[in-house]
Design a protein around this motif. Structure first.
Motif, PDB file in Angstrom:
ATOM      1  N   MET A   1     -42.256 102.202 -23.765  1.00 14.40           N
ATOM      2  CA  MET A   1     -43.650 101.857 -23.487  1.00 14.40           C
ATOM      3  C   MET A   1     -43.768 100.465 -22.877  1.00 14.40           C
ATOM      4  O   MET A   1     -44.661 100.209 -22.062  1.00 14.40           O
ATOM      5  N   GLN A   2     -42.863  99.570 -23.237  1.00 10.36           N
ATOM      6  CA  GLN A   2     -42.977  98.178 -22.807  1.00 10.36           C
ATOM      7  C   GLN A   2     -42.067  97.814 -21.637  1.00 10.36           C
ATOM      8  O   GLN A   2     -42.328  96.844 -20.928  1.00 10.36           O
ATOM      9  N   ALA A   3     -40.999  98.575 -21.425  1.00  9.58           N
ATOM     10  CA  ALA A   3     -40.005  98.233 -20.401  1.00  9.58           C
ATOM     11  C   ALA A   3     -40.494  98.585 -19.000  1.00  9.58           C
ATOM     12  O   ALA A   3     -41.476  99.316 -18.816  1.00  9.58           O
ATOM     13  N   ALA A   4     -39.756  98.110 -18.005  1.00  6.61           N
ATOM     14  CA  ALA A   4     -40.176  98.262 -16.611  1.00  6.61           C
ATOM     15  C   ALA A   4     -39.882  99.641 -16.038  1.00  6.61           C
ATOM     16  O   ALA A   4     -40.563 100.060 -15.092  1.00  6.61           O
ATOM     17  N   TYR A   5     -38.894 100.349 -16.566  1.00  2.55           N
ATOM     18  CA  TYR A   5     -38.416 101.574 -15.923  1.00  2.55           C
ATOM     19  C   TYR A   5     -39.537 102.567 -15.652  1.00  2.55           C
ATOM     20  O   TYR A   5     -39.769 102.972 -14.502  1.00  2.55           O
ATOM     21  N   LEU A   6     -40.264 102.977 -16.668  1.00  8.01           N
ATOM     22  CA  LEU A   6     -41.335 103.949 -16.490  1.00  8.01           C
ATOM     23  C   LEU A   6     -42.562 103.317 -15.859  1.00  8.01           C
ATOM     24  O   LEU A   6     -43.183 103.888 -14.955  1.00  8.01           O
ATOM     25  N   ASN A   7     -42.917 102.141 -16.331  1.00 10.94           N
ATOM     26  CA  ASN A   7     -44.119 101.480 -15.820  1.00 10.94           C
ATOM     27  C   ASN A   7     -44.032 101.209 -14.328  1.00 10.94           C
ATOM     28  O   ASN A   7     -45.001 101.415 -13.595  1.00 10.94           O
ATOM     29  N   SER A   8     -42.871 100.760 -13.866  1.00 13.21           N
ATOM     30  CA  SER A   8     -42.725 100.459 -12.444  1.00 13.21           C
ATOM     31  C   SER A   8     -42.750 101.732 -11.594  1.00 13.21           C
ATOM     32  O   SER A   8     -43.268 101.731 -10.474  1.00 13.21           O
ATOM     33  N   PHE A   9     -42.200 102.824 -12.138  1.00 12.19           N
ATOM     34  CA  PHE A   9     -42.238 104.096 -11.407  1.00 12.19           C
ATOM     35  C   PHE A   9     -43.677 104.531 -11.173  1.00 12.19           C
ATOM     36  O   PHE A   9     -44.053 104.901 -10.048  1.00 12.19           O
ATOM     37  N   PHE A  10     -44.483 104.506 -12.216  1.00 10.11           N
ATOM     38  CA  PHE A  10     -45.868 104.939 -12.070  1.00 10.11           C
ATOM     39  C   PHE A  10     -46.662 103.980 -11.178  1.00 10.11           C
ATOM     40  O   PHE A  10     -47.457 104.415 -10.334  1.00 10.11           O
ATOM     41  N   LYS A  11     -46.426 102.681 -11.345  1.00 12.91           N
ATOM     42  CA  LYS A  11     -47.120 101.696 -10.508  1.00 12.91           C
ATOM     43  C   LYS A  11     -46.802 101.914  -9.042  1.00 12.91           C
ATOM     44  O   LYS A  11     -47.683 101.846  -8.176  1.00 12.91           O
ATOM     45  N   LYS A  12     -45.527 102.169  -8.737  1.00 15.83           N
ATOM     46  CA  LYS A  12     -45.089 102.408  -7.360  1.00 15.83           C
ATOM     47  C   LYS A  12     -45.781 103.625  -6.756  1.00 15.83           C
ATOM     48  O   LYS A  12     -45.977 103.714  -5.547  1.00 15.83           O
ATOM     49  N   ASN A  13     -46.162 104.543  -7.627  1.00 14.16           N
ATOM     50  CA  ASN A  13     -46.828 105.761  -7.168  1.00 14.16           C
ATOM     51  C   ASN A  13     -48.333 105.734  -7.422  1.00 14.16           C
ATOM     52  O   ASN A  13     -48.983 106.779  -7.502  1.00 14.16           O
ATOM     53  N   SER A  14     -48.870 104.512  -7.527  1.00 18.90           N
ATOM     54  CA  SER A  14     -50.326 104.278  -7.633  1.00 18.90           C
ATOM     55  C   SER A  14     -50.948 104.895  -8.885  1.00 18.90           C
ATOM     56  O   SER A  14     -52.103 105.326  -8.868  1.00 18.90           O
ATOM     57  N   ILE A  15     -50.180 104.918  -9.964  1.00 17.54           N
ATOM     58  CA  ILE A  15     -50.682 105.400 -11.253  1.00 17.54           C
ATOM     59  C   ILE A  15     -50.706 104.226 -12.228  1.00 17.54           C
ATOM     60  O   ILE A  15     -49.660 103.650 -12.537  1.00 17.54           O
ATOM     61  N   ALA A  16     -51.885 103.852 -12.685  1.00 18.85           N
ATOM     62  CA  ALA A  16     -52.009 102.766 -13.662  1.00 18.85           C
ATOM     63  C   ALA A  16     -51.598 103.278 -15.044  1.00 18.85           C
ATOM     64  O   ALA A  16     -51.872 104.427 -15.402  1.00 18.85           O
ATOM     65  N   VAL A  17     -50.952 102.405 -15.806  1.00 21.65           N
ATOM     66  CA  VAL A  17     -50.467 102.775 -17.141  1.00 21.65           C
ATOM     67  C   VAL A  17     -51.239 102.003 -18.202  1.00 21.65           C
ATOM     68  O   VAL A  17     -51.302 100.772 -18.172  1.00 21.65           O
ATOM     69  N   VAL A  18     -51.799 102.744 -19.145  1.00 24.35           N
ATOM     70  CA  VAL A  18     -52.460 102.174 -20.315  1.00 24.35           C
ATOM     71  C   VAL A  18     -51.549 102.429 -21.510  1.00 24.35           C
ATOM     72  O   VAL A  18     -50.915 103.481 -21.603  1.00 24.35           O
TER      73      VAL A  18
END
Length: 218
Positions: free
Chosen positions: A124-141
């Protein structure tokens, strides 16, 4: 089509086998079970090195993947979301049933640009998943800090078969509450095992992998 399952944690691997057989049987009927090759590694060599990437982890996974490649599978399914970060870095030739593009496709079907991410505390806190979604224009809550701790405690208990009804109820309540407002993405196999059932707002990476695998071998 040859399908290979990379056997890792006992409960996660058992869950994938159970669901692959269940979904395949629903399609084929009778006494059908999903045809696959299981390469069951010693997870004790891997789990102490997770969730962080390292040269030691790379070496173990490379050796395992070489053994899996010897089977010459068309597709490989990995019942551990966190381990995909290592696999992405060290193997670009094997055709994995990767949870991230499948999840992105599912999110797009919901036509949303924001998700609630649920996984291990690290995921939940690391970059791996968050950066993938951000790169694909998906904001993560993310859940609150207290909720993330509760979710991670439940995850550890599920892994070791020691979860209590109270823990499961509290975990499922968090997901149900957020699913009323968000698309909730589950990025942890242990949390997939005891997720709330029948909620279309909950997108489960494990289920997406399993469904895709059955479609391939059917």
């Amino acid at each position: 089509m040859k399908l290979a399952l990379y056997g890792l944690g006992s409960r996660a691997t058992a869950y994938y086998l159970q669901e692959l057989n269940k979904q395949y049987n629903l399609k084929k009927g009778g006494y059908s079970t999903c045809p696959l090759w299981l390469y069951n590694t010693n997870f004790n060599n891997i789990n102490p090195l997770l969730p962080n990437t390292s040269k030691a982890l790379d070496a173990i996974v490379k050796k395992d993947l070489q053994a899996i490649k010897a089977i010459q599978p068309h597709k490989v399914i990995v019942p551990n979301i966190t381990l995909h970060e290592t696999i992405d870095r060290i193997d670009t030739t094997t055709d994995f049933i990767h949870p991230l593009p499948l999840t992105l496709e599912k999110i797009k079907q919901h036509q949303v640009s924001k998700i609630l991410l649920v996984g291990s505390l690290h995921s939940m806190q690391a970059a791996y998943l968050n950066s993938f979604f951000k790169k694909n224009s998906i904001a993560v809550v993310l859940p609150t800090d207290e909720e993330m701790e509760l979710i991670d405690t439940a995850r550890k208990a599920i892994y070791s078969y020691t979860e209590t009804k109270k823990q499961v109820k509290a975990y499922q309540k968090i997901l149900k509450n957020y699913a009323a407002k968000h698309i909730v993405v589950i990025a942890c196999t242990e949390l997939s095992i005891l997720k709330p059932q029948g909620n279309r707002a909950i997108v489960d990476m494990a289920d997406l992998q399993i469904h895709n695998a059955v479609q391939i071998v059917f």
